[in-house]
Design a protein around this motif. Structure first.
Motif, PDB file in Angstrom:
ATOM      1  N   ILE A  28      47.439 -34.928  42.554  1.00  0.00           N
ATOM      2  CA  ILE A  28      47.279 -33.766  43.441  1.00  0.00           C
ATOM      3  C   ILE A  28      47.037 -32.552  42.566  1.00  0.00           C
ATOM      4  CG2 ILE A  28      48.311 -32.343  45.232  1.00  0.00           C
ATOM      5  CD1 ILE A  28      50.189 -34.552  45.899  1.00  0.00           C
ATOM      6  N   GLN A  29      45.955 -31.852  42.814  1.00  0.00           N
ATOM      7  CA  GLN A  29      45.705 -30.614  42.083  1.00  0.00           C
ATOM      8  C   GLN A  29      45.521 -29.488  43.089  1.00  0.00           C
ATOM      9  OE1 GLN A  29      42.117 -30.470  39.641  1.00  0.00           O
ATOM     10  NE2 GLN A  29      43.366 -29.473  38.085  1.00  0.00           N
ATOM     11  N   PHE A  89      49.709 -25.964  41.467  1.00  0.00           N
ATOM     12  CA  PHE A  89      50.478 -26.935  40.695  1.00  0.00           C
ATOM     13  C   PHE A  89      49.701 -28.235  40.603  1.00  0.00           C
ATOM     14  CE2 PHE A  89      51.855 -29.448  44.352  1.00  0.00           C
ATOM     15  CZ  PHE A  89      51.828 -28.521  45.379  1.00  0.00           C
ATOM     16  N   ASP A  90      50.097 -29.071  39.641  1.00  0.00           N
ATOM     17  CA  ASP A  90      49.477 -30.388  39.460  1.00  0.00           C
ATOM     18  C   ASP A  90      50.541 -31.467  39.561  1.00  0.00           C
ATOM     19  OD1 ASP A  90      47.173 -29.447  36.798  1.00  0.00           O
ATOM     20  OD2 ASP A  90      47.106 -29.170  38.962  1.00  0.00           O
ATOM     21  N   ILE A  91      50.151 -32.584  40.119  1.00  0.00           N
ATOM     22  CA  ILE A  91      51.068 -33.730  40.146  1.00  0.00           C
ATOM     23  C   ILE A  91      50.291 -34.936  39.645  1.00  0.00           C
ATOM     24  CG2 ILE A  91      52.445 -35.227  41.618  1.00  0.00           C
ATOM     25  CD1 ILE A  91      52.975 -32.876  43.388  1.00  0.00           C
ATOM     26  N   HIS A  92      50.914 -35.674  38.741  1.00  0.00           N
ATOM     27  CA  HIS A  92      50.213 -36.788  38.107  1.00  0.00           C
ATOM     28  C   HIS A  92      50.633 -38.120  38.710  1.00  0.00           C
ATOM     29  CE1 HIS A  92      48.549 -34.188  34.970  1.00  0.00           C
ATOM     30  NE2 HIS A  92      49.651 -33.499  35.152  1.00  0.00           N
ATOM     31  N   PRO A  93      49.775 -39.141  38.589  1.00  0.00           N
ATOM     32  CA  PRO A  93      50.136 -40.445  39.153  1.00  0.00           C
ATOM     33  C   PRO A  93      51.433 -40.960  38.551  1.00  0.00           C
ATOM     34  CG  PRO A  93      47.841 -40.425  38.472  1.00  0.00           C
ATOM     35  CD  PRO A  93      48.437 -39.146  38.002  1.00  0.00           C
ATOM     36  N   GLY A  94      52.209 -41.625  39.359  1.00  0.00           N
ATOM     37  CA  GLY A  94      53.467 -42.174  38.872  1.00  0.00           C
ATOM     38  C   GLY A  94      54.622 -41.199  38.996  1.00  0.00           C
ATOM     39  N   GLY A 120      57.553 -17.637  50.092  1.00  0.00           N
ATOM     40  CA  GLY A 120      56.115 -17.764  49.963  1.00  0.00           C
ATOM     41  C   GLY A 120      55.636 -18.163  48.590  1.00  0.00           C
ATOM     42  N   HIS A 121      56.535 -18.397  47.674  1.00  0.00           N
ATOM     43  CA  HIS A 121      56.114 -18.809  46.329  1.00  0.00           C
ATOM     44  C   HIS A 121      56.848 -20.061  45.892  1.00  0.00           C
ATOM     45  CE1 HIS A 121      53.841 -15.149  45.877  1.00  0.00           C
ATOM     46  NE2 HIS A 121      54.860 -14.508  46.373  1.00  0.00           N
ATOM     47  N   LEU A 122      56.218 -20.768  44.956  1.00  0.00           N
ATOM     48  CA  LEU A 122      56.766 -22.039  44.500  1.00  0.00           C
ATOM     49  C   LEU A 122      57.322 -21.895  43.096  1.00  0.00           C
ATOM     50  CD1 LEU A 122      57.035 -25.090  45.065  1.00  0.00           C
ATOM     51  CD2 LEU A 122      54.829 -25.379  43.970  1.00  0.00           C
ATOM     52  N   GLN A 123      58.570 -22.317  42.943  1.00  0.00           N
ATOM     53  CA  GLN A 123      59.172 -22.324  41.613  1.00  0.00           C
ATOM     54  C   GLN A 123      59.292 -23.773  41.184  1.00  0.00           C
ATOM     55  OE1 GLN A 123      63.187 -21.033  41.797  1.00  0.00           O
ATOM     56  NE2 GLN A 123      63.539 -21.173  39.611  1.00  0.00           N
ATOM     57  N   LEU A 124      58.592 -24.119  40.088  1.00  0.00           N
ATOM     58  CA  LEU A 124      58.595 -25.510  39.657  1.00  0.00           C
ATOM     59  C   LEU A 124      59.830 -25.816  38.828  1.00  0.00           C
ATOM     60  CD1 LEU A 124      54.839 -25.867  38.735  1.00  0.00           C
ATOM     61  CD2 LEU A 124      56.031 -27.009  40.597  1.00  0.00           C
ATOM     62  N   LEU A 125      60.315 -27.059  38.977  1.00  0.00           N
ATOM     63  CA  LEU A 125      61.498 -27.474  38.237  1.00  0.00           C
ATOM     64  C   LEU A 125      61.171 -28.693  37.398  1.00  0.00           C
ATOM     65  CD1 LEU A 125      63.918 -27.457  41.277  1.00  0.00           C
ATOM     66  CD2 LEU A 125      63.773 -25.673  39.554  1.00  0.00           C
TER      67      LEU A 125
END
Lengths: 241, 225, 224
Positions: free
Chosen positions: C4-5, C24-29, C208-213
């Protein structure tokens, strides 16, 4: 950041309004006062100076709605959606007035308020479709989805209206062999001048009203968008102690 | 091809669900019966008057009954959010449209065929020669109502006051179908030669073709944003 | 290829902006868990990724396919398990599976269907109508659907809601299987304890904003 087209509307709408007022004033003066009464219909023909331009303009208004709806489904421009919404309500206004003036003309002429004349019936169905359009927009919460659904209705309606007109015409030739026609008025030169003036005046009036209404709708949407708050922010600040 | 398979699945699902509950068809039949009874009380008719009015009564009954079925077509998808699963189908949405039109068409036509003998009974109609033509008229008019009706059923299912909005939006647009169906039915029942009313059959065919194609294209915009 | 990009994704509903400029990016697995308070827009973001709604601005791709322009291609490789069970009351469990997979263009054989139902513990109810299923059984049927469909991206909307202990175990087992075959999982949830057992990354959607963990931060109380 106001759309370029809205700025142009602001600048030029006055011309349309003024032109409309001029044409209508002249047309009404000549039509209602200065021109001679018709040979067959007497004073009654004067209603035609109002009824016929209203009917033409109503058809013009629906064409604007129809093509605007196709354009909106293709390009999704919110300004086009505002214009469609404006056209629909103003078309409903012109259609109602056309029906009322047509009915006023019909009573003394044929001694009936209503007859199954194909144009009268088609205009009534048009009014019903427009009523459905306006109700539809009110009942959908999401304005983008509402615009899309309304466009679909306008497009189906636009394709259907010629078919409706044909079917009512065919039906009428079967059931009313003594056909009356609203085309009973013969066009003489005296009639042509005020009729043309009123037609142009009504078109200009329609253009002016659509411009103003579109501008209002667009600016209202813009204002609401600028006032918008983040849902979660409002909610969150209410729940933290 | 996934397109045709999707149509097949949608039709299968609607037919099987209906077969197991018979909910939609029984409410349609019951409603139509009430309409027929009300009409026969409202107009105390002799033979001549009956022949004038009966075609109109038949199609008013069929249309309002049909609207019930059309409404249920998509409100049944609201349970368990099944509409979402239709939205997420990878096949073109037109396939779902055609499947729904086919199912609605079959339901409406079945109800009409079941009801027509009642009309013959209550209003003493003489129909033996006209049966074939009447079937053609029923087929074409029902297809016309289903094609536009399915489009608007899907459109109104997600808005407020959906039960009211479906007839409000559909009936003005269905005027050509109503006029043509009534005129053709009247001609067939009166024993007129086919050429007298063949123009109405032509109108129905044209309406069906135009609006099935138009609704097929527009359906995409209803489920997808 | 990135699973997902997301770039500058924004969504406004009428006049209210729900979120703005998410990237944000999400990678396979990976298994990504999205947290956030009620009304933050978690479900909205999930539904946009599921191609059920269109974003107001910005774009996203799923395995390289644009989520708006190539919706139908994306729908072939994702699966959404949400609040509604997407099940028809008058059809049996097996028939529902046939229909759901038929819509996706797949045609599992009856033995395959039976196997999937057995694995989720409802094999005995294959011919029972959904009308008689409990909520937990419906959830298991959802998972049987996933086992048969084998989507590359699994989207879950609050999967732990109203689940008993067995249900939670099956959910996490299913997520693990998806991850093991290099699939990706994206879920929205409130339940930090259950989600952090399986999630590899996370994020909080707030204001309204995303904080990545990162995965370490997921288990730290202070963030929440």
């Amino acid at each position: 950041m106001i759309n370029r087209i809205i700025r142009q509307i602001q600048r030029y709408k006055g011309w349309f309004g003024g032109g409309a007022a001029l044409c209508i004033f002249l047309g009404l003066y000549i039509g209602l006062l200065a021109s001679p009464p018709d040979y067959y219909q007497g004073e009654l023909v004067r209603i035609m100076y109002v009824h016929v331009p209203l009917a033409h303009t109503s058809t013009l208004a629906y064409s604007v709605l129809f093509f605007g709806s196709i354009w909106y489904l293709w390009k999704r421009d919110p300004l086009v959606d505002n214009m469609c919404q404006a056209s629909a309500s103003i078309c409903a206004l012109f259609t109602s007035l056309a029906l009322i003036t047509g009915s006023i003309w019909a009573k003394p002429t044929w001694n009936t308020w209503w007859t199954w004349d194909p144009r009268l019936v088609s205009f009534t169905v048009l009014l019903l479709i427009l009523g459905g359009y306006i109700m539809l927009r009110r009942l959908v919460d999401d304005p983008v989805q509402g615009g899309r659904y309304a466009a679909i209705l306008a497009i189906v309606g636009g394709i259907d209206l010629p078919i409706i007109k044909f079917s009512v015409e065919w039906w009428r030739t079967l059931h009313q062999p003594m056909s009356f026609s609203t085309r009973g008025v013969s066009i003489s030169e005296d009639i042509l001048v005020p009729l043309t003036l009123m037609s142009i005046g009504c078109w200009l009036l329609f253009a002016y009203m659509v411009m103003v209404r579109t501008q209002i709708l667009y600016l209202t949407d813009l204002l609401h968008a600028k006032k918008g708050r983040f849902l979660s922010q409002t909610h969150f600040s209410q729940t933290t102690p | 091809m996934p397109f045709f398979k999707t149509i097949r699945w949608v039709v299968w699902k609607d037919l099987i669900s209906e077969w197991r509950t018979r909910e939609t068809m029984s409410s349609m039949l019951f409603f139509a019966l009430i309409v027929i009874l009300v009409f026969s009380f409202s107009f105390s008719m002799d033979q001549d008057a009956a022949r004038q009015l009966i075609a109109g009564i038949i199609w008013v009954a069929f249309t309002f009954t049909g609207i019930i079925g059309l409404g249920k077509s998509f409100t049944s998808e609201l349970q368990n959010d099944c509409l979402e699963s239709l939205q997420m189908c990878p096949a073109p949405k037109g396939a779902i449209y055609l499947g729904k039109v086919a199912a609605n068409f079959l339901f409406m036509l079945s109800v009409e065929i079941l009801l027509f003998p009642l009309f013959v009974l209550f209003f003493n109609l003489d129909v033996i020669e006209a049966v074939g033509t009447l079937l053609i008229i029923f087929f074409l008019a029902t297809l016309g109502l289903s094609s536009v009706g399915t489009l608007f059923s899907a459109l109104t299912v997600q808005i407020r006051a959906r039960e009211v909005m479906l007839p409000v939006l559909l009936l003005p647009l269905a005027v050509p179908v109503m006029i043509a169906a009534v005129e053709a039915t009247r001609g067939a029942l009166s024993g007129d030669p086919f050429s007298f009313y063949s123009q109405w059959i032509q109108l129905l065919i044209i309406f069906d073709i135009i609006f099935t194609v138009v609704s097929f294209w527009l359906f995409e915009f209803i489920l997808d944003s | 290829m990135i699973a997902i990009q997301v770039s500058n994704l924004s969504k406004a509903y009428g006049f209210y902006r729900i979120f703005e400029d998410l990237s944000f990016d999400i990678h396979p697995g990976e298994c990504f868990a999205l947290f956030g308070p009620n009304g933050a827009g978690k479900t909205t973001l999930l539904r946009i990724l599921a191609t059920l709604q269109a974003p107001s601005h910005g774009q996203f791709t799923i395995f390289g396919q644009d989520g708006v322009a190539q919706k139908d291609t994306v729908r072939e490789i994702i699966m959404l398990i949400a609040h509604g069970s997407h099940l028809y009351d008058e059809l049996s469990a097996a028939e529902n599976l046939q229909f759901a997979l038929g819509l996706r263009g797949q045609a599992p054989s009856p033995p395959q269907i039976k196997r999937a139902l057995d694995r989720t513990g409802i094999g005995a109810f294959a011919d029972l109508k959904i009308r008689q299923f409990s909520a937990g059984m419906k959830k298991r049927l959802d998972f049987a659907k996933t086992i048969l469909a084998q989507p590359q991206l699994l989207l879950l909307d609050e999967p732990y809601n109203a689940l008993d202990h067995d249900g939670v175990a099956i959910t996490n087992q299913l997520i693990q299987e998806t991850l093991d075959r290099d699939g990706t999982v994206f879920m929205t949830t409130h339940d930090r304890d259950k989600a952090t057992q399986i999630a590899t990354r996370g994020g909080i959607l707030k204001g309204g904003h995303l904080q990545l963990l990162s995965s370490e931060q997921l288990t730290t109380d202070a963030i929440f």
